[in-house]
Motif scaffolding. Sequence first.
Motif, mmCIF file in Angstrom:
data_model
loop_
_atom_site.group_PDB
_atom_site.id
_atom_site.type_symbol
_atom_site.label_atom_id
_atom_site.label_comp_id
_atom_site.label_asym_id
_atom_site.label_seq_id
_atom_site.Cartn_x
_atom_site.Cartn_y
_atom_site.Cartn_z
ATOM 1 N N LEU A 1 0.057 -2.338 -33.444
ATOM 2 C CA LEU A 1 0.299 -3.713 -33.850
ATOM 3 C C LEU A 1 1.333 -4.279 -32.901
ATOM 4 C CD1 LEU A 1 0.030 -6.129 -35.824
ATOM 5 C CD2 LEU A 1 1.863 -5.073 -37.182
ATOM 6 N N VAL A 2 0.966 -5.325 -32.169
ATOM 7 C CA VAL A 2 1.869 -5.948 -31.204
ATOM 8 C C VAL A 2 2.869 -6.828 -31.950
ATOM 9 C CG1 VAL A 2 2.032 -7.492 -29.230
ATOM 10 C CG2 VAL A 2 0.139 -5.863 -29.389
ATOM 11 N N MET A 3 4.155 -6.634 -31.634
ATOM 12 C CA MET A 3 5.225 -7.328 -32.336
ATOM 13 C C MET A 3 5.875 -8.376 -31.427
ATOM 14 S SD MET A 3 4.828 -5.608 -35.079
ATOM 15 C CE MET A 3 6.183 -6.018 -36.166
ATOM 16 N N VAL A 4 5.575 -9.649 -31.685
ATOM 17 C CA VAL A 4 6.310 -10.760 -31.073
ATOM 18 C C VAL A 4 7.410 -11.089 -32.064
ATOM 19 C CG1 VAL A 4 6.202 -13.126 -30.233
ATOM 20 C CG2 VAL A 4 4.287 -11.560 -29.835
ATOM 21 N N VAL A 5 8.634 -10.701 -31.762
ATOM 22 C CA VAL A 5 9.635 -10.485 -32.800
ATOM 23 C C VAL A 5 10.202 -11.753 -33.429
ATOM 24 C CG1 VAL A 5 10.287 -8.233 -31.896
ATOM 25 C CG2 VAL A 5 11.483 -10.295 -31.071
ATOM 26 N N GLY A 6 10.073 -12.895 -32.733
ATOM 27 C CA GLY A 6 10.659 -14.126 -33.250
ATOM 28 C C GLY A 6 12.012 -14.409 -32.628
ATOM 29 N N ALA A 7 12.544 -15.582 -32.939
ATOM 30 C CA ALA A 7 13.820 -15.998 -32.361
ATOM 31 C C ALA A 7 14.536 -16.910 -33.353
ATOM 32 C CB ALA A 7 13.588 -16.666 -31.009
ATOM 33 N N LEU A 8 15.065 -18.015 -32.875
ATOM 34 C CA LEU A 8 15.791 -18.916 -33.760
ATOM 35 C C LEU A 8 14.811 -19.573 -34.723
ATOM 36 C CD1 LEU A 8 18.107 -20.653 -31.128
ATOM 37 C CD2 LEU A 8 18.575 -18.600 -32.496
ATOM 38 N N PRO A 9 14.950 -19.329 -36.031
ATOM 39 C CA PRO A 9 13.977 -19.882 -36.979
ATOM 40 C C PRO A 9 13.976 -21.401 -36.956
ATOM 41 C CG PRO A 9 15.891 -18.987 -38.129
ATOM 42 C CD PRO A 9 16.012 -18.566 -36.701
ATOM 43 N N GLY A 10 12.769 -21.962 -36.915
ATOM 44 C CA GLY A 10 12.614 -23.408 -36.858
ATOM 45 C C GLY A 10 12.576 -23.974 -35.455
ATOM 46 N N ALA A 11 12.901 -23.157 -34.445
ATOM 47 C CA ALA A 11 12.958 -23.672 -33.074
ATOM 48 C C ALA A 11 11.592 -24.097 -32.557
ATOM 49 C CB ALA A 11 13.562 -22.619 -32.144
ATOM 50 N N LEU A 12 10.533 -23.413 -32.986
ATOM 51 C CA LEU A 12 9.190 -23.802 -32.541
ATOM 52 C C LEU A 12 8.858 -25.224 -32.964
ATOM 53 C CD1 LEU A 12 6.847 -20.697 -33.004
ATOM 54 C CD2 LEU A 12 7.211 -22.014 -30.912
ATOM 55 N N GLU A 13 9.412 -25.643 -34.099
ATOM 56 C CA GLU A 13 9.175 -27.007 -34.597
ATOM 57 C C GLU A 13 10.238 -27.980 -34.107
ATOM 58 O OE1 GLU A 13 7.212 -23.975 -36.467
ATOM 59 O OE2 GLU A 13 9.364 -24.248 -36.831
ATOM 60 N N GLY A 14 11.134 -27.484 -33.268
ATOM 61 C CA GLY A 14 12.176 -28.352 -32.721
ATOM 62 C C GLY A 14 13.359 -28.553 -33.640
ATOM 63 N N LYS A 15 13.451 -27.750 -34.712
ATOM 64 C CA LYS A 15 14.542 -27.899 -35.676
ATOM 65 C C LYS A 15 15.112 -26.530 -36.033
ATOM 66 C CE LYS A 15 12.525 -32.087 -37.717
ATOM 67 N NZ LYS A 15 12.007 -32.721 -38.966
ATOM 68 N N PRO A 16 15.830 -25.894 -35.102
ATOM 69 C CA PRO A 16 16.386 -24.573 -35.399
ATOM 70 C C PRO A 16 17.378 -24.624 -36.550
ATOM 71 C CG PRO A 16 17.298 -25.452 -33.362
ATOM 72 C CD PRO A 16 16.185 -26.361 -33.748
#
Length: 292
Positions: A108-123
């Motif tokens: 299972l490939v793990m793309v671990v994540g980062a600052l939550p909400g940053a993908l939506e422009g609102k970390p």
Amino acid sequence: MRDFSQNIDWLSINTATIRKQHGQEVALNTLLDQCAAAGIRAVSPWRDQVAAIGLQATAAQLRAHGMSLSGYCRGGFYPAADKVGLQAALDDNRRAIDEAKTLNSACLVMVVGALPGALEGKPHYKDIGRARQEVVDGLAASLEYAREVGMPLAIEPLHPMQAADRACINTLEHALDICDALDPEATGALGVALDVYHVWWDPKLAQQIARAGAKRLLAYHVCDWLTPTADLLQDRGMMGEGVIELKKIRQWVEAAGFAGYSEVEIFSQRNWWQRSGDDTLQACKQAHQAVV
């Protein structure tokens, strides 16, 4: 180093490579049929694609085609704004592990994540150290269950350009440090998915590949880095179109003991996603034999 020039026995297709054809999304069952028709014996599907046609239907189609999974995309995205979010991530990763096991994936490939909400422009916060600790804690929890069911987890370090929004683990060295901390005996339960697009630039790459060895190298992804790059996410090149020293890196990987598939993973909004699946698969086959 293995000779890929005579056949495509060790070619795998990440289904992202052909998920769009002529600019339109194509269902996974169609993609699997196309790969089978092209003589490709391994794939790596994405969870959303599997969910769209059903887990059991996917498993049945893979069996019918005699296909293996070089990996399953993806688990991870651990960091969250609060305890509820952290638990939701753990629950989702448990489901991902179960799905990967049902499909008999290599990992299972793990793309671990980062600052939550940053993908939506609102970390929700800016503390990348906190995000990295939440990743380690999440991986430790997931690893406990993954060991129980026998599904290896493969941390995929992503290019630093994606440190804020997709993965705060950005070098192979960092990923291996986590592996050593959580799986010090290198049991094979935790390792890395090495994507050349994300690591080709790293001055420590050869050293860290050798450090990883066969027990840590669980997946190997190939494509190319175009110059200039028009989009840092969706402008990957077909192997041979860019500047990555593909044969040199595969030599390092195989010298370290990796003997699995070379998995083609190309996100290409401007080029390959505008073509037919058959054309893209043919190009993958030719490039795999010639330059990978």
